[in-house]
Scaffold this motif. Structure first.
Motif, short mmCIF file in Angstrom:
data_model
loop_
_atom_site.label_atom_id
_atom_site.label_comp_id
_atom_site.label_asym_id
_atom_site.label_seq_id
_atom_site.Cartn_x
_atom_site.Cartn_y
_atom_site.Cartn_z
N ASP A 36 0.83 -1.21 0.00
CA ASP A 36 0.00 0.00 0.00
C ASP A 36 0.86 1.26 0.00
O ASP A 36 0.57 2.24 -0.70
CB ASP A 36 -0.93 0.01 1.21
N GLY A 37 1.92 1.23 0.80
CA GLY A 37 2.82 2.37 0.85
C GLY A 37 3.57 2.56 -0.46
O GLY A 37 3.78 3.70 -0.90
N ALA A 38 3.96 1.45 -1.09
CA ALA A 38 4.67 1.54 -2.37
C ALA A 38 3.77 2.10 -3.46
O ALA A 38 4.21 2.89 -4.31
CB ALA A 38 5.18 0.16 -2.77
N LEU A 39 2.49 1.72 -3.44
CA LEU A 39 1.53 2.25 -4.41
C LEU A 39 1.35 3.75 -4.21
O LEU A 39 1.33 4.53 -5.18
CB LEU A 39 0.20 1.53 -4.28
N ALA A 73 1.67 -2.58 -12.52
CA ALA A 73 0.50 -3.29 -13.00
C ALA A 73 -0.77 -2.84 -12.26
O ALA A 73 -1.82 -2.63 -12.87
CB ALA A 73 0.70 -4.80 -12.84
N ILE A 74 -0.68 -2.69 -10.94
CA ILE A 74 -1.87 -2.31 -10.17
C ILE A 74 -2.30 -0.88 -10.51
O ILE A 74 -3.50 -0.59 -10.60
CB ILE A 74 -1.60 -2.45 -8.66
N LEU A 75 -1.32 0.00 -10.72
CA LEU A 75 -1.66 1.38 -11.07
C LEU A 75 -2.18 1.50 -12.51
O LEU A 75 -2.73 2.54 -12.88
CB LEU A 75 -0.44 2.29 -10.89
N GLU A 76 -2.01 0.45 -13.30
CA GLU A 76 -2.48 0.42 -14.68
C GLU A 76 -2.05 1.66 -15.44
O GLU A 76 -2.85 2.39 -16.02
CB GLU A 76 -4.01 0.28 -14.74
N THR A 77 -0.75 1.89 -15.43
CA THR A 77 -0.22 3.09 -16.06
C THR A 77 0.88 2.74 -17.05
O THR A 77 1.63 1.77 -16.83
CB THR A 77 0.32 4.07 -15.01
#
Length: 299
Positions: A36-39, A73-77
């Motif tokens: 979570d912190g890295a995101l 991948a999670i940020l989809e950017t």
């Protein structure tokens, strides 16, 4: 704001050569920061800078590399470039500083990302080692392995751009003569000392390579593991002048990536890793296509 340049360890951030050169962002590894912190960390950098270029050398722990890909991948950017540059730690830190210098210029994020491969060819990285018994990054002969057991042995090793190893004589002159010719262009030399006491880098190598300046820096934490010993003095020489770096990058023809649309130089996109060749339309890049890439390709 300039494109953010990122590393995975604070000791890979060399001091800025001038007040205009920005610092580098540090993307903390899994053992220091939860997902979570890295995101949140990456999202904040994108919000502030627009694009993020991170250096991801192959000697990083697998968990750290996986974390970086997971965040993207999670940020989809498609605005995060993960660049796999294979240089020793101090050489990588020098490349990071050059990218930081270029980030304030009028280059697009795609050009800055793909410039990393170009600039890496102009970095001379090596070390003075007290032993090569555990060195597995470059070829080491049986004689050099055997001589490593001598308590007074010292080896001058060049890992990049062309591997070379030479055993120093007691005066150091033998090793200097055996080293390949240094850069054929103006450079500054940065060095960092481990558990080896020697002035060979400053007294012998720097004059032989005719460097224009010498700077000492703390040894990166990953350097002993990369070189296989704590007994070392690591060094790296590179182009210090921003105007020369700018001219070098600006002189290369720019293309548009047919996969993600970013501007690039060289033969590969820094953001999606797609090759420039015409067959790139039928090939997939090394990383999964993001939702943003899908929308851009559809257009």
């Amino acid at each position: 704001m300039p494109t953010a340049i990122a590393v995975t360890s604070a000791d890979l951030v060399l001091p800025a050569p001038d007040r205009h050169t920005p610092g580098a962002a540090v993307l903390h590894p899994p053992e220091q920061l939860a997902l979570d912190g890295a995101l949140a960390e990456a999202a904040a950098l994108l919000e502030r800078h627009g694009h993020l270029v991170a250096l991801v050398p192959p000697w990083l722990p697998a968990a750290t590399v996986q974390r970086l890909h997971t965040v993207r991948a999670i940020l989809e950017t498609d605005r995060i470039a993960l660049l796999g540059i294979d240089l020793p730690p101090l050489g990588l830190a020098l490349l990071v500083r050059q990218l930081r210098q270029l980030s304030v210029c009028d280059f697009s994020p795609g050009v800055i990302a793909s410039a990393a491969r170009l600039l890496s060819h102009y970095i001379y990285a090596g070390a003075l080692l007290g032993s090569v018994a555990k060195l597995d990054r470059i070829p080491v002969g049986l004689k050099a392995h055997a001589r490593s057991w001598s308590p007074s042995a010292q080896f001058a090793v060049l890992a990049h751009p062309k591997p070379h190893l030479a055993r120093l004589g007691t005066s150091g002159a033998q090793g200097t003569a055996a080293l390949p010719a240094g850069p054929a262009f103006a450079t500054h030399l940065t060095f960092a000392c481990g558990q080896l006491t020697s002035d060979w880098v400053t007294a012998e190598l720097a004059p032989a390579w005719q460097v224009q300046g010498v700077m000492e820096n703390p040894l990166p934490a990953d350097s002993p593991g990369w070189w296989g010993t704590q007994k070392l003095v690591e060094f790296a020489a590179g182009i210090p002048d921003l105007s020369v770096l700018y001219q070098l990058v600006a002189s290369v023809r720019r293309e548009e990536c047919r996969w993600c649309g970013f501007e690039l130089i060289g033969d590969r996109c820094g953001f999606c890793a797609a090759p420039l060749q015409s067959q790139s339309q039928s090939q997939t890049p090394s990383q999964p296509l993001t939702a943003s890439n899908e929308r851009r390709t559809a257009r």
